[in-house]
Write an enzyme that holds these catalytic residues in place. Structure first.
Site, short mmCIF file in Angstrom:
data_model
loop_
_atom_site.label_atom_id
_atom_site.label_comp_id
_atom_site.label_asym_id
_atom_site.label_seq_id
_atom_site.Cartn_x
_atom_site.Cartn_y
_atom_site.Cartn_z
N SER A 22 0.78 -22.94 15.27
CA SER A 22 1.94 -23.06 16.16
C SER A 22 1.77 -22.24 17.42
CB SER A 22 3.25 -22.68 15.47
OG SER A 22 3.07 -21.91 14.35
N HIS A 52 0.54 -30.51 14.97
CA HIS A 52 1.54 -29.48 14.66
C HIS A 52 2.77 -30.07 13.99
CE1 HIS A 52 4.57 -26.29 16.16
NE2 HIS A 52 3.97 -25.83 15.10
N GLU A 112 3.75 -32.65 16.84
CA GLU A 112 3.17 -32.49 18.17
C GLU A 112 1.65 -32.67 18.06
OE1 GLU A 112 6.28 -29.36 20.28
OE2 GLU A 112 4.55 -28.54 19.25
N ASN A 124 8.37 -25.08 20.89
CA ASN A 124 8.45 -23.62 20.88
C ASN A 124 8.47 -23.01 22.28
OD1 ASN A 124 8.79 -23.17 18.17
ND2 ASN A 124 6.59 -23.10 17.75
#
Ligand code: NAI
Length: 386
Positions: free
Chosen positions: A117, A138, A150, A188
């Site tokens: 991540s 991800h 992702e 994120n």
């Protein structure tokens, strides 16, 4: 594709293995810890039993899954795989050591992927003889439930490998979005102000946790408020992600972590899992009632929302992802009630720019700089969704 290897049988690895199995693949799960392998296997069997009880899985299918699923502590067992997804400890050196070994075992056309991540895909790929077959895949936690994935090509990733990965993840009934290899990828990165601006609002004494959480839920329609969510994610994990994005962004003020969360982290107030975070989870512990001042609640909500919109607009401007992928990422990866660029059109880019400029003029901090794209949209009277 029909033989998949998942490396690491922790929270993410076991979840990804379940997704792979349910998509019909023979799945190998490798871990270097025998005890963890044993636990992961039991946990997977218990998951199948729960699915059977709920009528979501037949006994025949469970038996088939059991035949197709292999837990192993022998790395060479993965040699026949078409795709390897790594989900071990978040450490660049340990991951690279493993990738170098894997590359010598698997066939030349095998795709090698990481579920990292926070690490750069390009840096992970750099240890390989052939970095063009390396890619980021991800998943979000829990992997069997969250639809978003992702997909992150590194600098050297072959375009064909990117397309094959997107096709494969779509075939697994997941929603792939493509992200540039930059810190935090899409979710994120763009979600940072949800936490950061909420903490800032609290630190300035504008409102308490309960009021900020209530504003985001009742006015914004978010399922959880920022403080509840940080307590659920864990203040250890959330603080580390914030710190990592900030450091990797060369200390850009927009991503600066907060001392409030650092202190919680230092105190071991991680949130729900430790019984204390922003909130106290001891039984019968009362929380303060949120404010009933509607104007205050509106202000708090708009400040956080506009900061999120600004971040989404900047990500679009910097080609981190497409408009649709940015909006899909936030609605399907973290359950935002609406895509942020769609929301920008509803609020109006002029209003967003005005709010960003007001904040910047008040604080004179880089943190509040308005995205050039948002300003352009406002000046030209354009919508993100024309
Ligand atoms: P975890 O701590 O639950 O599991 C890690 C597993 O890797 C453990 O079973 C451990 O025995 C194994 N392991 C460690 N070093 C190993 C090695 N050298 N060889 C083989 N196995 C090894 O970790 P978690 O949470 O599943 O995270 C794994 C990866 O997924 C990390 O890169 C993390 O950044 C990423 N990730 C985590 C998310 C989360 O919410 N936990 C969400 C998305 C990505």
């Amino acid at each position: 594709m029909n033989t998949i290897a998942v490396i690491g049988c922790g929270t993410m690895g076991n979840g990804i293995a379940q997704v792979s199995l349910q998509a019909g693949n023979t799945t190998y799960v490798y871990d270097n810890n025998e005890q963890s392998l044993g636990k992961a296997k039991l946990s997977m069997l218990a998951t199948f039993d729960r699915l059977i009880e709920k009528g979501k899985l037949t006994i025949d299918l469970k038996n088939q899954f059991a035949k197709q699923l292999h837990y192993t502590s022998v790395l060479s067992d993965i040699a026949a795989c078409d795709l390897v997804i790594e989900a071990i400890v978040e450490d660049v050196n340990i991951k690279q050591q493993l990738f170098m070994q894997i590359e010598t075992l698997v066939k030349p056309e095998c795709i090698i992927a990481s579920n990292t991540s926070s690490l750069s895909i390009t840096s992970l790929a750099s240890c390989l003889q052939n970095p063009s077959r390396f890619i980021g895949i991800h998943f979000f936690n829990p992997a069997p439930v969250m639809p978003l994935v992702e997909i992150i090509p590194g600098i050297a990733t072959d375009k064909i490998i990117l397309q094959q990965t997107i096709d494969l993840i779509s075939n697994w009934k997941k929603l792939p979005v493509t992200a540039k290899d930059t810190p935090g990828f899409i979710v994120n990165r763009i979600a940072r102000p949800f936490y950061g601006e909420a903490i800032r609002t609290y630190e300035e004494g504008i409102a308490g946790f309960e009021t900020i959480d209530a504003a985001m839920k009742t006015i914004g329609g978010f399922k959880m408020g920022p403080f509840e969510l940080m307590d659920m994610i864990g203040n250890d994990i959330n603080f580390k992600v914030t710190e990592s994005v900030w450091t990797q962004m060369f200390f850009d003020a927009r991503y600066r972590p907060s001392l409030t969360q650092k202190r919680l982290f230092e105190a071991g107030y991680f949130g729900k899992k430790t019984g204390q975070g922003y909130y106290n989870y001891a039984a019968n512990q009362a929380t303060d009632a949120p404010s009933t001042d509607n104007e205050l609640m509106q202000k708090i909500f708009l400040r956080i929302l506009v900061m999120l919109i600004n971040e989404a607009a900047e990500a679009l401007y910097l080609k981190i992802a497409s408009r649709d992928d940015i909006d899909t990422a936030m609605t399907k990866g973290v359950n935002y009630p609406k895509g942020l660029l769609k929301w920008a059109d509803e609020v109006g880019s002029q209003k967003c720019v005005q709010m960003m400029d007001d904040l910047f003029n008040a604080y004179h901090e880089e943190r509040y700089r308005c995205s050039i794209l948002l300003r352009k949209m406002a000046l030209e009277g354009k919508l993100f969704y024309q």
